[in-house]
Motif scaffolding. Structure first.
Motif, PDB file in Angstrom:
ATOM      1  N   MET A   1      39.842  47.820  43.707  1.00  0.00           N
ATOM      2  CA  MET A   1      40.670  48.653  42.833  1.00  0.00           C
ATOM      3  C   MET A   1      41.930  48.579  44.361  1.00  0.00           C
ATOM      4  SD  MET A   1      42.427  50.497  40.145  1.00  0.00           S
ATOM      5  CE  MET A   1      40.839  50.498  39.211  1.00  0.00           C
ATOM      6  N   ILE A   2      43.269  48.193  44.062  1.00  0.00           N
ATOM      7  CA  ILE A   2      44.124  48.027  44.318  1.00  0.00           C
ATOM      8  C   ILE A   2      44.831  49.136  44.022  1.00  0.00           C
ATOM      9  CG2 ILE A   2      46.405  47.393  44.145  1.00  0.00           C
ATOM     10  CD1 ILE A   2      46.273  44.798  44.529  1.00  0.00           C
ATOM     11  N   LEU A   3      46.288  49.624  45.066  1.00  0.00           N
ATOM     12  CA  LEU A   3      46.521  51.269  44.949  1.00  0.00           C
ATOM     13  C   LEU A   3      47.109  50.806  43.857  1.00  0.00           C
ATOM     14  CD1 LEU A   3      47.745  52.048  48.239  1.00  0.00           C
ATOM     15  CD2 LEU A   3      46.055  53.094  47.351  1.00  0.00           C
ATOM     16  N   ALA A 280      34.491  40.176  40.035  1.00  0.00           N
ATOM     17  CA  ALA A 280      34.539  41.056  41.319  1.00  0.00           C
ATOM     18  C   ALA A 280      35.177  41.040  42.221  1.00  0.00           C
ATOM     19  CB  ALA A 280      33.295  41.996  41.584  1.00  0.00           C
ATOM     20  N   HIS A 281      35.708  41.479  43.413  1.00  0.00           N
ATOM     21  CA  HIS A 281      36.352  41.605  44.129  1.00  0.00           C
ATOM     22  C   HIS A 281      35.702  41.869  45.759  1.00  0.00           C
ATOM     23  CE1 HIS A 281      38.089  44.846  45.982  1.00  0.00           C
ATOM     24  NE2 HIS A 281      38.227  45.373  44.731  1.00  0.00           N
ATOM     25  N   SER A 282      35.636  40.156  46.948  1.00  0.00           N
ATOM     26  CA  SER A 282      35.066  40.253  47.976  1.00  0.00           C
ATOM     27  C   SER A 282      35.532  40.703  49.073  1.00  0.00           C
ATOM     28  CB  SER A 282      34.564  38.310  48.182  1.00  0.00           C
ATOM     29  OG  SER A 282      35.423  38.119  48.550  1.00  0.00           O
ATOM     30  N   ASN A 292      32.119  50.751  48.586  1.00  0.00           N
ATOM     31  CA  ASN A 292      32.242  51.166  47.540  1.00  0.00           C
ATOM     32  C   ASN A 292      33.346  50.848  46.881  1.00  0.00           C
ATOM     33  OD1 ASN A 292      32.507  52.101  44.322  1.00  0.00           O
ATOM     34  ND2 ASN A 292      33.939  54.260  45.041  1.00  0.00           N
ATOM     35  N   ASP A 293      34.544  49.907  46.731  1.00  0.00           N
ATOM     36  CA  ASP A 293      35.791  49.036  46.221  1.00  0.00           C
ATOM     37  C   ASP A 293      36.328  47.687  47.772  1.00  0.00           C
ATOM     38  OD1 ASP A 293      37.887  48.132  45.866  1.00  0.00           O
ATOM     39  OD2 ASP A 293      39.615  49.739  47.422  1.00  0.00           O
ATOM     40  N   ASP A 294      35.659  46.809  47.041  1.00  0.00           N
ATOM     41  CA  ASP A 294      34.712  46.135  45.854  1.00  0.00           C
ATOM     42  C   ASP A 294      33.428  46.325  45.859  1.00  0.00           C
ATOM     43  OD1 ASP A 294      34.405  46.815  43.090  1.00  0.00           O
ATOM     44  OD2 ASP A 294      35.059  44.820  42.777  1.00  0.00           O
ATOM     45  N   GLY A 295      32.445  46.666  47.782  1.00  0.00           N
ATOM     46  CA  GLY A 295      30.774  45.691  47.402  1.00  0.00           C
ATOM     47  C   GLY A 295      30.492  46.132  46.177  1.00  0.00           C
ATOM     48  N   GLY A 324      41.394  38.430  48.168  1.00  0.00           N
ATOM     49  CA  GLY A 324      42.520  39.087  48.467  1.00  0.00           C
ATOM     50  C   GLY A 324      42.783  40.015  47.425  1.00  0.00           C
ATOM     51  N   GLU A 325      41.975  40.596  47.091  1.00  0.00           N
ATOM     52  CA  GLU A 325      42.832  41.765  45.487  1.00  0.00           C
ATOM     53  C   GLU A 325      43.670  42.850  45.991  1.00  0.00           C
ATOM     54  OE1 GLU A 325      42.203  44.634  43.272  1.00  0.00           O
ATOM     55  OE2 GLU A 325      42.004  44.523  45.369  1.00  0.00           O
ATOM     56  N   GLU A 326      43.311  42.884  47.582  1.00  0.00           N
ATOM     57  CA  GLU A 326      43.750  43.840  48.372  1.00  0.00           C
ATOM     58  C   GLU A 326      44.840  43.250  48.621  1.00  0.00           C
ATOM     59  OE1 GLU A 326      42.500  46.761  47.552  1.00  0.00           O
ATOM     60  OE2 GLU A 326      40.899  46.986  47.665  1.00  0.00           O
ATOM     61  N   GLU A 327      45.567  42.419  49.068  1.00  0.00           N
ATOM     62  CA  GLU A 327      46.730  42.152  49.410  1.00  0.00           C
ATOM     63  C   GLU A 327      47.445  41.606  47.885  1.00  0.00           C
ATOM     64  OE1 GLU A 327      44.282  41.294  50.504  1.00  0.00           O
ATOM     65  OE2 GLU A 327      45.554  42.138  52.836  1.00  0.00           O
ATOM     66  N   TYR A 353      35.195  44.502  37.024  1.00  0.00           N
ATOM     67  CA  TYR A 353      34.350  45.234  37.464  1.00  0.00           C
ATOM     68  C   TYR A 353      34.401  45.571  39.123  1.00  0.00           C
ATOM     69  CZ  TYR A 353      31.691  44.519  33.977  1.00  0.00           C
ATOM     70  OH  TYR A 353      31.109  44.080  32.065  1.00  0.00           O
ATOM     71  N   ASP A 354      35.288  46.761  38.989  1.00  0.00           N
ATOM     72  CA  ASP A 354      35.870  47.142  41.155  1.00  0.00           C
ATOM     73  C   ASP A 354      35.720  48.457  40.598  1.00  0.00           C
ATOM     74  OD1 ASP A 354      37.183  47.379  42.701  1.00  0.00           O
ATOM     75  OD2 ASP A 354      39.075  46.613  41.681  1.00  0.00           O
ATOM     76  N   MET A 355      34.836  48.909  41.839  1.00  0.00           N
ATOM     77  CA  MET A 355      34.645  49.853  41.511  1.00  0.00           C
ATOM     78  C   MET A 355      33.542  51.150  41.026  1.00  0.00           C
ATOM     79  SD  MET A 355      38.452  51.868  43.337  1.00  0.00           S
ATOM     80  CE  MET A 355      37.399  52.800  44.715  1.00  0.00           C
ATOM     81  N   LEU A 356      32.296  50.419  41.247  1.00  0.00           N
ATOM     82  CA  LEU A 356      31.030  50.959  39.938  1.00  0.00           C
ATOM     83  C   LEU A 356      30.647  52.155  40.971  1.00  0.00           C
ATOM     84  CD1 LEU A 356      30.017  47.517  38.588  1.00  0.00           C
ATOM     85  CD2 LEU A 356      32.299  49.083  37.967  1.00  0.00           C
TER      86      LEU A 356
END
Ligand SMILES: *[C@@H]1O[C@H](CO)[C@@H](O)[C@H](O)[C@H]1NC(C)=O
Ligand SMILES: *[C@@H]1O[C@H](CO)[C@@H](O)[C@H](O)[C@H]1NC(C)=O
Ligand SMILES: *[C@@H]1O[C@H](CO)[C@@H](O)[C@H](O)[C@H]1NC(C)=O
Ligand SMILES: [Zn+2]
Length: 509
Positions: A1-3, A280-282, A292-295, A324-327, A353-356
């Motif tokens: 999840m991005i800010l 989901a983001h790797s 958790n984010d986003d393992g 690159g989700e976090e970027e 599915y991001d942070m489950l």
């Protein structure tokens, strides 16, 4: 999840011109014809697929992922899976090899794309005689000149600083103080740079600090900080009453271009023209291992993909692990931008599915509505809430506002939705009654920090949500009746929609 959400960061323009090309690795597995396999397997059944999802298997994967994050320790001095790191490269290899081991049930592909990544090594902002506690360098900010501190008078910019005329000539050689709002942070930084400012400070137009990003790099960008409105207020008053304020800004940072990779797996069986897609983001942020984010989401997808091979499907199922989700949602944006319209319409829905498994979790469902989102989004939302209700579990809606990888899909006409368990938001008293945990704390107290490790996952919540992911896959692998056939015209009209505050976890405007 991005800010809280930023704007387009992005794959470069050149990259976006590359034709759609996802190589299919037909060498994975061997022998048997896949259509055959699908036909001989029993049609997937939701309860059976859910029953195969076990906490031990998820936890073992989380341990493995943490060890992979440790591969970055040489370079970063701590575990991380940020794009470009050994930990992220290892994550992609782990995902790919786990899928390849499943034989030819899936067709696998890698989609590499260029991404920019920003690292801030050190920073300091001094306004008058004080160091604002909320001062934070913007994502993708350049360094100050020669990576040295710069000095100058603080100069207030008119209005929102979205127009060159807002910048008085005294901004040249000075440090520009600009109000947040109306246009992206990147525009303000570039205008300040063109006006000759040495650095820029954007103060918030609502309470609290600003966690923003400049977005796609521009040669006009200058070192840029965000600060809270509260901390900026005394200086704005002083400047307005004609007093002068000196400022010092220092940022040691770099913005580098790297290549990173989305991994896509699609069932070889099932109708290849009608797919249910999930992602989901790797990657993680630089600060920590991101278990958790986003393992959590990535590993759930991997486990569901593995268990699904015991069944046949009517519709194709396409899994994606975005980089690159976090970027700023780079991988998912790139993927959707590359899809020709005739490929776009084959995706009947996209599930994010991001942070489950947040430790202080709530069962959150994106409040997607057919009125404002592509038709079918609401049916997906209702699938999640009715599943929780059947199990006597509480749930809550959260805004569907662009903070994760569903963004590019719904902007391009594809129905979407998803579930999450919470990031840096604060649990309310009501939510404590509904879900347990502690009111007043973040849902994930280790969000975007070093402590987002294996201990930072509530396995009970993670297993529950992983079963719900399995349910969503099993349901739509059998029937897509809730989702209207996609039409090319709808793809185009939806593309016109814009204007969110977020694009990923950082603010962009
Ligand atoms: C995809 O990437 C993985 C991980 O880097 C690699 O092992 C695999 O060979 C690649 N596959 C293809 C078809 O390029
Ligand atoms: C659901 O929430 C209510 C309060 O809102 C609470 O009494 C109940 O125990 C919760 N149910 C579960 C399963 O936690
Ligand atoms: C996870 O959540 C469950 C249910 O709310 C709770 O009983 C358990 O103590 C939590 N586990 C951890 C490790 O916090
Ligand atoms: Zn995330």
């Amino acid at each position: 999840m991005i800010l809280s959400k930023p704007i387009l960061l992005a794959a470069t323009a050149a990259a976006l011109r590359t034709p759609f090309q996802v190589p299919i690795d037909s060498t994975a597995g061997s022998g048997t014809d896949v259509g055959d396999i699908n036909g001989k397997l029993p049609l997937v059944d939701s309860e059976k697929l859910q029953a195969l999802i076990k906490g031990d298997a998820l936890l073992a994967r989380a341990e493995k992922l943490y060890a992979i994050a440790q591969l970055s320790e040489d370079e970063y001095n701590h575990p991380t899976r940020v794009i470009g790191s050994e930990g992220h490269i290892g994550t992609i290899e782990y995902i790919y090899s786990s899928l390849a081991a499943l034989g030819n049930y899936y067709k696998l592909s890698n989609q590499s794309f260029p991404a920019v990544s920003g690292n801030v090594f050190e920073s300091r902002l001094v306004l008058g005689h004080s160091v604002p506690a909320t001062a934070q360098p913007m994502g993708l900010t350049p360094a100050t000149a020669n990576k040295e501190p710069v000095y100058g008078p603080l100069v207030l910019v008119a209005d929102d600083g979205c127009d060159a005329v807002d910048y008085p000539s005294s901004v040249a050689g000075a440090i520009a103080l600009i109000q947040r709002g109306t246009c992206p942070f990147g525009t303000k930084s570039a205008l300040a740079g063109q006006a000759g400012a040495r650095a820029a400070v954007v103060y918030n137009n609502e309470p609290g600090g600003v966690s923003g990003t400049l977005g796609t790099p521009s040669p006009d960008h200058i070192a840029t900080f965000g600060v809270s409105s509260e901390e900026a207020a005394p200086f704005i008053d002083a400047l307005k009453s004609g007093e002068s304020v000196d400022a010092i800004a220092y940022i040691d940072a770099e913005v580098v271009s790297i290549s990173t990779t989305n991994v896509i797996a699609q069932t070889a069986g099932g109708d290849q023209d009608n797919c249910v897609m999930l992602g989901a983001h790797s990657d993680s942020v630089e600060a920590g291992p991101g278990i958790n984010d986003d393992g959590s989401g990535s590993l759930t997808l991997l486990e569901v993909a593995k268990q699904l091979t015991k069944f046949g499907v009517k519709n194709c199922v396409r899994f994606a692990w975005w980089a690159g989700e976090e970027e700023g949602l780079l991988g998912s944006d790139y993927y959707v931008a590359q899809l020709p319209a005739k490929e776009n319409v084959k995706i009947r829905l996209f599930m994010d599915y991001d942070m489950l498994g947040s430790p202080n979790y709530a069962f959150q469902v994106y409040d997607a509505r057919d009125k404002v989102n592509p038709k079918g989004s609401q049916a997906l939302r209702d699938l999640y809430t009715s599943w929780y209700e059947r199990r006597g579990l509480n749930w809550t809606y959260i805004p569907f506002d662009g903070r994760s990888d569903y963004d590019g899909f719904i902007r391009n006409g594809i129905p979407g939705g998803g579930i999450a368990t919470g990031a840096e938001g604060i649990k309310t008293d009501e939510e404590e009654k509904a879900f347990g945990g502690r009111a007043g704390d973040w849902y994930d107290p280790c969000y975007h920090q070093l402590c987002d490790d294996v201990g930072n996952v509530n396995v009970t919540a993670w297993v529950i949500n992983s079963r719900l992911v399995a349910h969503s896959v099993a349901t739509y692998a059998v029937s897509l009746e809730d989702f209207p056939e996609r039409k090319l015209e709808e793809v185009r009209s939806a593309m016109a929609e814009t204007g969110w505050k977020y694009h990923g976890h950082k603010l962009v405007v």
